[in-house]
Design a protein around this motif. Structure first.
Motif, mmCIF file in Angstrom:
data_model
loop_
_atom_site.group_PDB
_atom_site.id
_atom_site.type_symbol
_atom_site.label_atom_id
_atom_site.label_comp_id
_atom_site.label_asym_id
_atom_site.label_seq_id
_atom_site.Cartn_x
_atom_site.Cartn_y
_atom_site.Cartn_z
ATOM 1 N N PRO A 16 17.157 -0.697 -0.436
ATOM 2 C CA PRO A 16 15.722 -0.421 -0.595
ATOM 3 C C PRO A 16 15.467 1.044 -0.934
ATOM 4 C CG PRO A 16 16.278 -0.683 1.724
ATOM 5 C CD PRO A 16 17.515 -1.040 0.946
ATOM 6 N N TYR A 17 14.276 1.291 -1.435
ATOM 7 C CA TYR A 17 13.921 2.654 -1.854
ATOM 8 C C TYR A 17 12.418 2.845 -1.666
ATOM 9 C CZ TYR A 17 13.545 6.867 -4.732
ATOM 10 O OH TYR A 17 13.309 8.145 -5.176
ATOM 11 N N GLY A 18 12.028 3.994 -1.148
ATOM 12 C CA GLY A 18 10.618 4.310 -0.983
ATOM 13 C C GLY A 18 10.082 5.076 -2.182
ATOM 14 N N LEU A 19 9.116 4.499 -2.878
ATOM 15 C CA LEU A 19 8.475 5.149 -4.026
ATOM 16 C C LEU A 19 7.028 5.410 -3.640
ATOM 17 C CD1 LEU A 19 8.639 6.055 -7.022
ATOM 18 C CD2 LEU A 19 7.874 3.742 -7.633
ATOM 19 N N GLY A 20 6.748 6.659 -3.234
ATOM 20 C CA GLY A 20 5.422 6.944 -2.712
ATOM 21 C C GLY A 20 5.184 6.074 -1.490
ATOM 22 N N GLY A 21 4.113 5.329 -1.483
ATOM 23 C CA GLY A 21 3.822 4.440 -0.369
ATOM 24 C C GLY A 21 4.361 3.038 -0.554
ATOM 25 N N ASN A 177 -9.093 1.830 -14.787
ATOM 26 C CA ASN A 177 -9.114 0.402 -15.088
ATOM 27 C C ASN A 177 -7.883 -0.302 -14.515
ATOM 28 O OD1 ASN A 177 -11.449 0.901 -16.515
ATOM 29 N ND2 ASN A 177 -10.517 0.674 -18.546
ATOM 30 N N ALA A 178 -6.727 0.365 -14.600
ATOM 31 C CA ALA A 178 -5.499 -0.227 -14.073
ATOM 32 C C ALA A 178 -5.584 -0.429 -12.567
ATOM 33 C CB ALA A 178 -4.305 0.665 -14.426
ATOM 34 N N MET A 179 -6.133 0.527 -11.878
ATOM 35 C CA MET A 179 -6.263 0.378 -10.426
ATOM 36 C C MET A 179 -7.277 -0.719 -10.095
ATOM 37 S SD MET A 179 -3.911 2.436 -9.830
ATOM 38 C CE MET A 179 -3.826 2.447 -8.030
ATOM 39 N N ALA A 180 -8.354 -0.800 -10.891
ATOM 40 C CA ALA A 180 -9.333 -1.870 -10.689
ATOM 41 C C ALA A 180 -8.710 -3.235 -10.953
ATOM 42 C CB ALA A 180 -10.544 -1.651 -11.598
ATOM 43 N N ALA A 181 -7.714 -3.279 -11.849
ATOM 44 C CA ALA A 181 -7.040 -4.530 -12.167
ATOM 45 C C ALA A 181 -5.973 -4.897 -11.139
ATOM 46 C CB ALA A 181 -6.401 -4.433 -13.552
ATOM 47 N N GLY A 182 -5.763 -4.054 -10.146
ATOM 48 C CA GLY A 182 -4.829 -4.372 -9.076
ATOM 49 C C GLY A 182 -3.421 -3.859 -9.248
ATOM 50 N N PHE A 183 -3.182 -3.024 -10.256
ATOM 51 C CA PHE A 183 -1.842 -2.446 -10.414
ATOM 52 C C PHE A 183 -1.536 -1.501 -9.258
ATOM 53 C CE2 PHE A 183 -2.479 -3.703 -14.880
ATOM 54 C CZ PHE A 183 -1.232 -4.234 -15.181
ATOM 55 N N ASP A 184 -0.251 -1.341 -8.976
ATOM 56 C CA ASP A 184 0.193 -0.428 -7.928
ATOM 57 C C ASP A 184 0.281 1.011 -8.414
ATOM 58 O OD1 ASP A 184 0.759 -2.384 -5.739
ATOM 59 O OD2 ASP A 184 2.136 -3.178 -7.245
ATOM 60 N N GLY A 185 0.185 1.209 -9.709
ATOM 61 C CA GLY A 185 0.249 2.539 -10.285
ATOM 62 C C GLY A 185 0.293 2.428 -11.797
ATOM 63 N N VAL A 186 0.498 3.557 -12.475
ATOM 64 C CA VAL A 186 0.540 3.571 -13.934
ATOM 65 C C VAL A 186 1.719 4.400 -14.418
ATOM 66 C CG1 VAL A 186 -1.973 3.313 -14.122
ATOM 67 C CG2 VAL A 186 -0.963 5.613 -14.203
ATOM 68 N N SER A 235 -3.873 9.326 -6.982
ATOM 69 C CA SER A 235 -2.637 9.592 -6.258
ATOM 70 C C SER A 235 -1.539 10.039 -7.207
ATOM 71 C CB SER A 235 -2.167 8.338 -5.517
ATOM 72 O OG SER A 235 -0.881 8.523 -4.967
ATOM 73 N N LYS A 236 -0.891 11.170 -6.908
ATOM 74 C CA LYS A 236 0.257 11.614 -7.694
ATOM 75 C C LYS A 236 1.402 10.615 -7.592
ATOM 76 C CE LYS A 236 -0.769 16.543 -7.098
ATOM 77 N NZ LYS A 236 -0.295 17.835 -6.554
ATOM 78 N N ASP A 237 1.557 9.997 -6.405
ATOM 79 C CA ASP A 237 2.655 9.076 -6.174
ATOM 80 C C ASP A 237 2.582 7.846 -7.063
ATOM 81 O OD1 ASP A 237 3.727 10.669 -4.194
ATOM 82 O OD2 ASP A 237 2.724 9.596 -2.557
ATOM 83 N N ARG A 238 1.387 7.512 -7.552
ATOM 84 C CA ARG A 238 1.198 6.283 -8.327
ATOM 85 C C ARG A 238 1.188 6.545 -9.833
ATOM 86 N NH1 ARG A 238 0.153 2.058 -4.733
ATOM 87 N NH2 ARG A 238 0.976 2.781 -2.731
ATOM 88 N N VAL A 239 1.782 7.675 -10.243
ATOM 89 C CA VAL A 239 1.857 8.021 -11.664
ATOM 90 C C VAL A 239 3.312 8.266 -12.049
ATOM 91 C CG1 VAL A 239 1.222 9.699 -13.447
ATOM 92 C CG2 VAL A 239 -0.455 9.024 -11.702
ATOM 93 N N ILE A 271 3.131 19.311 -11.648
ATOM 94 C CA ILE A 271 1.960 18.448 -11.450
ATOM 95 C C ILE A 271 2.177 17.538 -10.248
ATOM 96 C CG2 ILE A 271 0.607 16.572 -12.503
ATOM 97 C CD1 ILE A 271 1.213 17.954 -15.228
ATOM 98 N N GLY A 272 3.429 17.120 -10.041
ATOM 99 C CA GLY A 272 3.763 16.322 -8.866
ATOM 100 C C GLY A 272 3.749 14.826 -9.090
ATOM 101 N N VAL A 273 3.950 14.380 -10.343
ATOM 102 C CA VAL A 273 3.942 12.939 -10.593
ATOM 103 C C VAL A 273 5.067 12.257 -9.821
ATOM 104 C CG1 VAL A 273 2.894 13.235 -12.867
ATOM 105 C CG2 VAL A 273 5.385 13.091 -12.677
ATOM 106 N N GLY A 274 4.873 10.960 -9.544
ATOM 107 C CA GLY A 274 5.791 10.233 -8.681
ATOM 108 C C GLY A 274 7.163 9.995 -9.268
ATOM 109 N N TYR A 275 7.225 9.728 -10.555
ATOM 110 C CA TYR A 275 8.540 9.519 -11.159
ATOM 111 C C TYR A 275 8.540 9.877 -12.634
ATOM 112 C CZ TYR A 275 7.177 4.873 -13.171
ATOM 113 O OH TYR A 275 6.592 3.843 -13.882
#
Length: 377
Positions: A16-21, A177-186, A235-239, A271-275
């Motif tokens: 397993p791996y933790g990616l942000g939350g 829009n992506a977050m409104a559509a239920g995505f975990d990030g972009v 969220s920086k973690d979700r980018v 900038i601190g993007v997640g990945y």
């Protein structure tokens, strides 16, 4: 459990791996792959696409096919957008199916720039960093009778500074829009010769203003879009950002890619993007990406690093053990193997994919590939 099975289970790829939350059950990523199955008219994601992605929910992370952020961002027939309410609702159907199957999914946000054709843009010219045509590059269109074909990308016009700022706003809204559509990030598609790449790479950018010339200027658009995505998701973690340092795909070439992309990774780290998701060139005579280059990227960017490019289980585990990669993406194997993580874990044979059904069509070649359990039955 046998000793050999225990040893296999402890290999890094299946840990397993933790990616942000997000807690990923393994380090296997399904990367973005264009499949051109969106419903017409309107390029709307649909139930067939929801089934396709849900079948592959055992991946640690799914990144959706490229989804265009605005009408001028579209470059291929039947690809989905995330611009209209109908498209957002269609994607919500997809994310709900993936989450119900236990998966996690990011939306890849896409603006193709010059890699388009006037027939896809209501007669408008494509846009780019510069008025440089991608010579010899074909794009996928639908003829008037609905049959698919490939045509030379149209001559683009150079974006004004005002236009650039408007596109940054489009990316911000697409992230919302992506977050409104239920995505975990972009994930930003800044690779493979598309719009952001057309600013980064020196041979595709002949601007003389603050978005061209010096490396710092050529990275400005990348940085502004990345920051807009952080704002849009909250969220920086979700980018995430996809880069392709050595590919010359679609006519984008940089004179000094190691310097350019090390600087890009450093800026994204600030900038601190997640990945960062690195697409290695994966054709037969592609340039090799040296390990020393990968280690330089790790030195300047301390977030999660994903690599994609003809990885085997053995190469993936070596990359993870050496520390310059955190997650590994397997592209084409996921087309024909909905249960790819299980197959890789067991060392099972992989289904071959049918090239004729990669782009366009219906369920054949999309959702009808058998899983191991189905084949055994």
């Amino acid at each position: 459990m046998s000793v050999s099975t225990m040893s296999e289970a402890r290999t890094p790829l299946f840990e397993p791996y933790g990616l942000g939350g997000l807690e990923l059950p393994n380090r296997i990523v399904m990367p973005p792959m264009t499949r051109s199955r969106a419903s017409q008219p309107g390029d709307v994601p649909n139930a067939l696409m929801a089934e396709y992605y849900a079948q592959r929910a055992s991946a640690g992370l799914i990144v959706s096919e490229g989804t265009w952020i605005s009408p001028l961002g579209k470059g291929y027939a039947w690809t989905p957008g995330i611009h209209t309410p109908e498209q957002v609702a269609g994607w919500r159907q997809v994310t709900s199916a993936v989450h119900a199957a236990g998966g996690r999914i990011f939306a890849q946000l896409w603006h193709v720039g010059r890699l388009s054709h006037i027939s896809l843009l209501d007669g408008h010219a494509p846009v780019s960093s510069s008025a440089i045509q991608a010579q010899g590059v074909n794009v996928f269109i639908a003829e008037r009778d609905g049959t698919p074909s490939f045509v030379q990308a149209s001559q683009p016009r150079a974006l004004s500074v005002e236009d650039i700022h408007a596109i940054v706003d489009d990316f911000r809204q697409a992230a919302r829009n992506a977050m409104a559509a239920g995505f975990d990030g972009v994930e930003l598609h800044a690779a493979n010769g598309y719009l952001v790449n057309q600013f980064i790479d020196s041979e595709a950018n002949d601007r003389t203003d603050e978005y061209g010339g010096a490396l710092d200027n050529r990275l400005r658009f990348l940085g502004e879009v990345a920051q807009a995505l952080v704002e849009g998701t909250g969220s920086k973690d979700r980018v995430g950002i996809r880069l392709a340092p050595l590919t010359t795909l679609n006519g984008c070439v940089d004179a000094d890619p190691e310097t350019t992309y090390t600087a890009a990774a450093k800026r994204l780290g600030e900038i601190g993007v997640g990945y960062i998701h690195i697409a290695e060139a994966d054709w037969d005579d592609a340039p090799h990406m040296p390990t020393a280059f990968k280690q330089r990227l790790r030195e300047v960017y301390r977030g999660t690093l994903i690599y994609a490019g003809k990885y085997t289980v053995e190469r993936a585990n070596a990359a993870l053990r050496e520390g310059w990669a955190d997650l590994i993406a397997f592209g084409r194997p996921f087309v024909a193997n909905p249960d790819l993580p299980e197959r890789l874990r067991k060392g099972a044979a992989l289904n071959p994919h049918d090239r004729d059904t990669l782009f366009g069509g219906g369920a054949p070649g999309l959702t009808d590939y058998p899983a191991l359990a189905a084949k055994a039955a």
